[in-house]
Structure formats: structure tokens, C-alpha cells
Design an enzyme around this catalytic site. Structure first.
Site, PDB file in Angstrom:
ATOM      1  N   GLU A 137       0.841  -1.201   0.000  1.00 35.51           N
ATOM      2  CA  GLU A 137       0.000   0.000   0.000  1.00 35.51           C
ATOM      3  C   GLU A 137       0.872   1.245   0.000  1.00 35.51           C
ATOM      4  O   GLU A 137       2.015   1.223   0.467  1.00 35.51           O
ATOM      5  CB  GLU A 137      -0.984  -0.006   1.187  1.00 35.51           C
ATOM      6  CG  GLU A 137      -0.381   0.159   2.569  1.00 35.51           C
ATOM      7  CD  GLU A 137      -0.329   1.594   3.067  1.00 35.51           C
ATOM      8  OE1 GLU A 137      -0.826   2.504   2.389  1.00 35.51           O
ATOM      9  OE2 GLU A 137       0.246   1.796   4.155  1.00 35.51           O
ATOM     10  N   ARG A 172      -5.703  -0.027   4.492  1.00 34.05           N
ATOM     11  CA  ARG A 172      -5.360   0.270   3.084  1.00 34.05           C
ATOM     12  C   ARG A 172      -4.776  -0.945   2.364  1.00 34.05           C
ATOM     13  O   ARG A 172      -4.664  -0.952   1.148  1.00 34.05           O
ATOM     14  CB  ARG A 172      -4.335   1.426   3.020  1.00 34.05           C
ATOM     15  CG  ARG A 172      -4.893   2.779   3.391  1.00 34.05           C
ATOM     16  CD  ARG A 172      -3.897   3.896   3.118  1.00 34.05           C
ATOM     17  NE  ARG A 172      -2.706   3.815   3.926  1.00 34.05           N
ATOM     18  CZ  ARG A 172      -2.541   4.387   5.127  1.00 34.05           C
ATOM     19  NH1 ARG A 172      -3.513   5.104   5.643  1.00 34.05           N
ATOM     20  NH2 ARG A 172      -1.414   4.255   5.781  1.00 34.05           N
ATOM     21  N   SER A 180       9.196   5.371   4.608  1.00 35.99           N
ATOM     22  CA  SER A 180       8.393   6.550   4.928  1.00 35.99           C
ATOM     23  C   SER A 180       9.224   7.799   4.630  1.00 35.99           C
ATOM     24  O   SER A 180      10.227   8.058   5.290  1.00 35.99           O
ATOM     25  CB  SER A 180       8.017   6.478   6.418  1.00 35.99           C
ATOM     26  OG  SER A 180       7.519   7.710   6.857  1.00 35.99           O
ATOM     27  N   HIS A 196       7.129   8.037  17.965  1.00 34.85           N
ATOM     28  CA  HIS A 196       6.269   8.359  16.818  1.00 34.85           C
ATOM     29  C   HIS A 196       5.129   9.284  17.228  1.00 34.85           C
ATOM     30  O   HIS A 196       4.716  10.143  16.443  1.00 34.85           O
ATOM     31  CB  HIS A 196       5.723   7.121  16.093  1.00 34.85           C
ATOM     32  CG  HIS A 196       4.988   7.507  14.815  1.00 34.85           C
ATOM     33  ND1 HIS A 196       3.623   7.688  14.780  1.00 34.85           N
ATOM     34  CD2 HIS A 196       5.445   7.808  13.566  1.00 34.85           C
ATOM     35  CE1 HIS A 196       3.276   8.059  13.546  1.00 34.85           C
ATOM     36  NE2 HIS A 196       4.359   8.143  12.793  1.00 34.85           N
ATOM     37  N   PHE A 208       3.646  17.081  13.914  1.00 32.33           N
ATOM     38  CA  PHE A 208       3.150  17.367  12.565  1.00 32.33           C
ATOM     39  C   PHE A 208       1.815  18.104  12.620  1.00 32.33           C
ATOM     40  O   PHE A 208       1.582  19.057  11.868  1.00 32.33           O
ATOM     41  CB  PHE A 208       3.010  16.069  11.755  1.00 32.33           C
ATOM     42  CG  PHE A 208       2.466  16.325  10.376  1.00 32.33           C
ATOM     43  CD1 PHE A 208       3.242  16.994   9.424  1.00 32.33           C
ATOM     44  CD2 PHE A 208       1.182  15.940  10.024  1.00 32.33           C
ATOM     45  CE1 PHE A 208       2.742  17.268   8.160  1.00 32.33           C
ATOM     46  CE2 PHE A 208       0.680  16.216   8.759  1.00 32.33           C
ATOM     47  CZ  PHE A 208       1.460  16.869   7.819  1.00 32.33           C
ATOM     48  N   HIS A 217       4.495   7.232   2.121  1.00 29.67           N
ATOM     49  CA  HIS A 217       5.074   5.974   2.565  1.00 29.67           C
ATOM     50  C   HIS A 217       4.591   4.831   1.703  1.00 29.67           C
ATOM     51  O   HIS A 217       3.576   4.930   1.012  1.00 29.67           O
ATOM     52  CB  HIS A 217       4.891   5.737   4.076  1.00 29.67           C
ATOM     53  CG  HIS A 217       3.590   5.167   4.518  1.00 29.67           C
ATOM     54  ND1 HIS A 217       3.127   5.312   5.809  1.00 29.67           N
ATOM     55  CD2 HIS A 217       2.653   4.425   3.881  1.00 29.67           C
ATOM     56  CE1 HIS A 217       1.975   4.688   5.928  1.00 29.67           C
ATOM     57  NE2 HIS A 217       1.674   4.143   4.783  1.00 29.67           N
TER      58      HIS A 217
HETATM   59  C1  HEM Z   1       1.007   7.380  10.438  1.00 32.36           C
HETATM   60  C2  HEM Z   1       3.167  11.659  10.549  1.00 32.36           C
HETATM   61  C3  HEM Z   1       7.417   9.547   9.854  1.00 32.36           C
HETATM   62  C4  HEM Z   1       5.327   5.257  10.613  1.00 32.36           C
HETATM   63  C5  HEM Z   1       1.242   8.722  10.433  1.00 32.36           C
HETATM   64  C6  HEM Z   1       0.239   9.726  10.260  1.00 32.36           C
HETATM   65  C7  HEM Z   1       0.838  10.919  10.297  1.00 32.36           C
HETATM   66  C8  HEM Z   1       2.229  10.698  10.489  1.00 32.36           C
HETATM   67  C9  HEM Z   1       0.194  12.297  10.137  1.00 32.36           C
HETATM   68  C10 HEM Z   1      -1.207   9.456   9.978  1.00 32.36           C
HETATM   69  C11 HEM Z   1      -1.203   9.313   8.476  1.00 32.36           C
HETATM   70  C12 HEM Z   1      -2.478   9.056   7.842  1.00 32.36           C
HETATM   71  O1  HEM Z   1      -2.984   7.920   7.992  1.00 32.36           O
HETATM   72  O2  HEM Z   1      -2.949   9.968   7.169  1.00 32.36           O
HETATM   73  C13 HEM Z   1       4.493  11.456  10.293  1.00 32.36           C
HETATM   74  C14 HEM Z   1       5.427  12.502   9.954  1.00 32.36           C
HETATM   75  C15 HEM Z   1       6.623  11.919   9.758  1.00 32.36           C
HETATM   76  C16 HEM Z   1       6.425  10.479   9.969  1.00 32.36           C
HETATM   77  C17 HEM Z   1       5.074  13.972   9.844  1.00 32.36           C
HETATM   78  C18 HEM Z   1       7.950  12.528   9.392  1.00 32.36           C
HETATM   79  C19 HEM Z   1       8.169  13.832   9.281  1.00 32.36           C
HETATM   80  C20 HEM Z   1       7.218   8.198  10.024  1.00 32.36           C
HETATM   81  C21 HEM Z   1       8.253   7.216   9.892  1.00 32.36           C
HETATM   82  C22 HEM Z   1       7.671   6.008  10.114  1.00 32.36           C
HETATM   83  C23 HEM Z   1       6.273   6.241  10.367  1.00 32.36           C
HETATM   84  C24 HEM Z   1       9.696   7.545   9.492  1.00 32.36           C
HETATM   85  C25 HEM Z   1       8.281   4.632  10.104  1.00 32.36           C
HETATM   86  C26 HEM Z   1       9.514   4.346   9.749  1.00 32.36           C
HETATM   87  C27 HEM Z   1       3.970   5.474  10.590  1.00 32.36           C
HETATM   88  C28 HEM Z   1       2.988   4.420  10.539  1.00 32.36           C
HETATM   89  C29 HEM Z   1       1.741   5.027  10.467  1.00 32.36           C
HETATM   90  C30 HEM Z   1       1.995   6.457  10.484  1.00 32.36           C
HETATM   91  C31 HEM Z   1       3.267   2.929  10.543  1.00 32.36           C
HETATM   92  C32 HEM Z   1       0.402   4.356  10.294  1.00 32.36           C
HETATM   93  C33 HEM Z   1      -0.288   3.992  11.551  1.00 32.36           C
HETATM   94  C34 HEM Z   1      -1.617   3.324  11.256  1.00 32.36           C
HETATM   95  O3  HEM Z   1      -2.275   3.661  10.273  1.00 32.36           O
HETATM   96  O4  HEM Z   1      -2.001   2.455  12.016  1.00 32.36           O
HETATM   97  N1  HEM Z   1       2.460   9.337  10.596  1.00 32.36           N
HETATM   98  N2  HEM Z   1       5.124  10.251  10.315  1.00 32.36           N
HETATM   99  N3  HEM Z   1       6.040   7.579  10.329  1.00 32.36           N
HETATM  100  N4  HEM Z   1       3.344   6.679  10.556  1.00 32.36           N
HETATM  101 FE1  HEM Z   1       4.249   8.455  10.627  1.00 32.36          FE
END
Ligand code: HEM
Length: 360
Positions: A147, A182, A227, A309, A316, A333
Site C-alpha cells: 500500500e 489500506r 516513509s 512516533h 506534525f 510511505h
Molecule cells: C502514520 C506523521 C514519519 C510510521 C502517520 C500519520 C501521520 C504521520 C500524520 C497518519 C497518516 C495518515 O494515515 O494519514 C508522520 C510525519 C513523519 C512520519 C510527519 C515525518 C516527518 C514516520 C516514519 C515512520 C512512520 C519515518 C516509520 C519508519 C507510521 C505508521 C503510520 C503512520 C506505521 C500508520 C499507523 C496506522 O495507520 O495504524 N504518521 N510520520 N512515520 N506513521 Fe508516521
């Protein structure tokens, strides 16, 4: 706003696994998924890397060009659809440089590997004779096990270079569990993994290279995330806000997964700088976290529950508020959940904390 499902109609099926999508859900901001041609059944994502334990990036100019030459060898129809160079200095102090490449199908990849001469070269590598380490990590997800999520409908990254289209705004995002929702396979499969990430080696400190070739077996339902962050299109005000407030919390989160990821089921995490395709130098204002978890639940657990996280996520939301929603930072991502036979890992002369070697 009219919303559509991240799962395209031809991959939708009756659920035996519940969705977490709240009823009448209206996400606070839009997000999009790549749409691949219907005849694309599997995707190939290959990381070909070189590892230098005792050399500076600037003194090492031959490994990536060597790999890049293979990409354009053999019949053009077999060449990768997209490739991108990236680098990271890991927690042993080794400099790792990679090319990540994408193909439309396993058959196309295999034809390239044969006709380009890459496979013969790879098999001939002698870990004792080589001046540095090499690694090859290949993922062959079927489309049901893949996805993508984009903050912007213009952006193209990674496997999305193979897309025919981008979705309209999707329903499944910004609630915990939306990543799983997704994934087409999650309609009928809970995707349990192995819990082996807890045993992986995440300690910091130098590690001597192993002068041998090691193959690591695939793991049941390994979860892979790439990501990405791209702040190259931001104006000076937003760029400063990103570098001063978002980037530091992101580094803390990536350092945690790299150094203590075993606490949350993470085998390996590389926070990589995207390099310029011509000069192979950093400075593109693009990075990505590239992490391997022992299953999707572990990845979900870290993102939903771990302070590192939650700090990224919370920061954010604050960042978007401070910019009154006018955000030019691009996020994307891609997530893969793989069966053992959809994975291939081989390490030639690398240190024991490299990629999936950390789990051996
Ligand atoms: C979900 C922000 C970096 C792992 C999210 C979401 C946001 C977010 C807003 C919700 C997204 C959505 O479904 O619309 C951020 C920001 C990052 C960042 C601003 C960097 C500036 C990362 C990194 C990883 C990560 C580097 C892993 C290596 C995840 C995962 C979810 C997620 C696994 C999904 C959770 C779920 O749907 O159950 N993140 N993230 N994120 N992020 Fe991050």
C-alpha cells in the site's frame, strides 16, 4: 469532499477481518494512494547496497556507479522502472550507500538480473577479496500486500513511478489502523508474524565485518515501511520550521528504532538521505525511514503507542496548524507485508548488525 477507498475496486472483497474505519469518517486533511495498472500482479523492490566500515563517503566513489551501470545493461524492456540512490551512516559508524530499484514484475526483474550480468557478478563476489561489504535485499510483494500513502496528489515516489493514476482523496487515513485498512490482503488476513524482532541486535558501537556470505531466510509476514519526507518545495519560513521542529523529533524516532528497535519488534531501521542521481551527493532535501518489523502489529504498535512516533505525529499536527494548513512538506510511505518466499536477503562481507543480519 467525495472520498474513495484506498483499495481499488478490483482488489476489494468481502471482509472476514474487521476494518477500523470509523462510521461517517471525514479525515481532517486529504491523502492519496497510487493506482497501479490492473495487470500488475506483483511489484519488485530491490535494495543493492555497499557498506564501508572504515572509509568516508567522500573518498568512496566507485561502488554506486558500478551498480548503476548494471541497471542500464541488457535489453531496455527489462530495466527497472525507477531507481534512487540513498545513504546512511549506521550505528556502527559504517557508511552504507544503496540504490533502491523497482520493477513491474518478478519476471521482469529476473530477466534483468540475468541479462544485465548482475546476477553473475553478485554470485561471483568473494567476501574475503572485496574491499568492502555488499548487500542485496529483495522484496516481491503481490499487489494485495502493498500500500502507498501520499500527502499530495502530484507527488511521485518509489513504486508510484509505476502507477497509471493516483486515487482521489481516500477515506482510510489519520486514524490508527488505517495503514492496515489500506492493505488489500488485510480484508481477509490478520497477518500475524514471528515476534522475532525482540531478539535482534540493536546495540550501538563498532562491529567488525564478517568475511563471509550470509543468506537470511524470509520471515512470515515481515512488515516493511519506507516513509519519506521531502522539504525541497518549502518556502524559507516553512523550511526553517521543518528543520527546527520536525526534523529533530524524526531523528529521535529513527535513532530509537535503529538502536533499541528490538523493544518494539523492529529488526532494522535506516534513516536515509536521498542522494542526487547525477552527482550521488547528499543535499536533495529528501530523507526516508526504511524499517523492517517482525509484523504489521509491531509497526502499528510503535506508531500508535511509542512516544517517539507520537511526538512525530503530534509535532506534525502542530506544524500544520502553525502553517494554517498551507503545508508544502511532502510525505509519503509505502508498506509491504511479505510472505517468506517474497523476501531475499544476502550479505557479503557486512557487519553483523546490517539489515536482517541483525535478526540472525
Ligand atoms: C502514520 C506523521 C514519519 C510510521 C502517520 C500519520 C501521520 C504521520 C500524520 C497518519 C497518516 C495518515 O494515515 O494519514 C508522520 C510525519 C513523519 C512520519 C510527519 C515525518 C516527518 C514516520 C516514519 C515512520 C512512520 C519515518 C516509520 C519508519 C507510521 C505508521 C503510520 C503512520 C506505521 C500508520 C499507523 C496506522 O495507520 O495504524 N504518521 N510520520 N512515520 N506513521 Fe508516521
Amino acid at each position: 469532499m467525495t472520498l474513495e477507498s484506498a483499495i481499488p475496486p478490483h482488489l476489494q472483497q468481502e471482509r472476514t477481518q474487521p476494518s477500523k474505519l470509523p462510521q461517517n469518517y471525514d479525515p481532517p486533511f486529504p491523502a492519496f494512494s497510487a493506482r497501479f495498472p490492473k495487470d500488475v500482479k506483483d511489484i519488485v523492490m530491490v535494495t543493492i547496497g555497499a557498506q564501508h566500515v572504515d572509509r568516508k563517503p567522500s573518498t568512496d566513489a566507485s561502488a554506486l556507479p558500478h551498480i548503476i551501470r548494471f541497471l542500464s545493461q541488457g535489453p531496455e524492456k527489462y530495466h527497472p522502472t525507477y531507481w534512487e540512490p540513498a545513504s546512511v551512516t549506521d550505528n556502527s559508524g559504517a557508511y552504507n550507500e544503496v540504490i533502491i530499484c523497482y520493477w513491474h514484475s518478478a519476471a521482469q526483474y529476473q530477466s534483468w538480473a540475468t541479462h544485465s550480468g548482475f546476477e553473475a557478478w553478485w554470485q561471483g563476489l568473494d567476501p574475503v577479496a572485496e574491499a568492502h561489504g555488499w548487500f542485496l535485499e529483495i522484496f516481491f510483494p503481490s499487489v494485495e500486500r502493498f500500500e502507498t500513502l501520499f500527502s499530495n496528489d502530484q507527488a511521485t515516489e518509489g513504486a508510484a513511478y509505476m502507477k497509471t493514476d493516483i486515487s482521489g482523496p481516500i477515506s482510510e487515513h489519520v486514524y490508527w489502523g488505517s495503514m492496515r485498512d489500506r492493505l488489500p490482503i488485510s480484508q481477509t488476513d490478520a497477518l500475524p508474524g514471528t515476534n522475532e524482532g525482540a531478539k535482534s541486535k540493536h546495540r550501538t558501537g563498532a562491529a567488525a565485518p564478517l568475511k563471509k556470505r550470509t543468506r537470511v531466510e524470509g520471515k512470515k509476514n515481515l512488515a516493511v515501511i519506507r516513509s519519506g519526507q521531502d522539504w525541497s518545495k518549502t518556502n524559507p519560513h516553512e523550511r526553517k520550521l521543518y528543520l527546527d521542529t520536525m526534523h529533530p523529533v524524526l531523528i529521535t524516532g529513527m535513532d530509537f528504532l535503529r538502536d533499541q528497535g528490538n523493544e518494539v519488534g523492529c529488526f532494522s531501521c535506516r534513516f536515509m538521505d536521498v542522494l542526487d542521481r547525477e552527482s550521488l551527493q547528499s543535499g536533495t532535501e529528501k530523507t526516508f525511514g526504511y524499517a523492517y518489523f517482525d509484523d504489521l502489529a509491531s509497526l502499528e504498535g510503535w506508531s500508535k503507542q511509542h512516544k517517539t512516533h507520537l511526538d512525530i505525529f503530534g509535532r506534525f499536527l502542530q506544524y500544520a496548524k502553525e502553517l494554517q494548513g498551507d503545508v508544502s512538506l511532502r510525505l509519503f510511505h509505502e508498506v509491504l507485508v511479505l510472505e517468506p518466499q517474497q523476501q531475499f536477503f544476502e550479505y557479503v562481507g557486512c557487519h553483523p548488525k546490517t539489515g536482517m543480519l541483525a535478526g540472525v
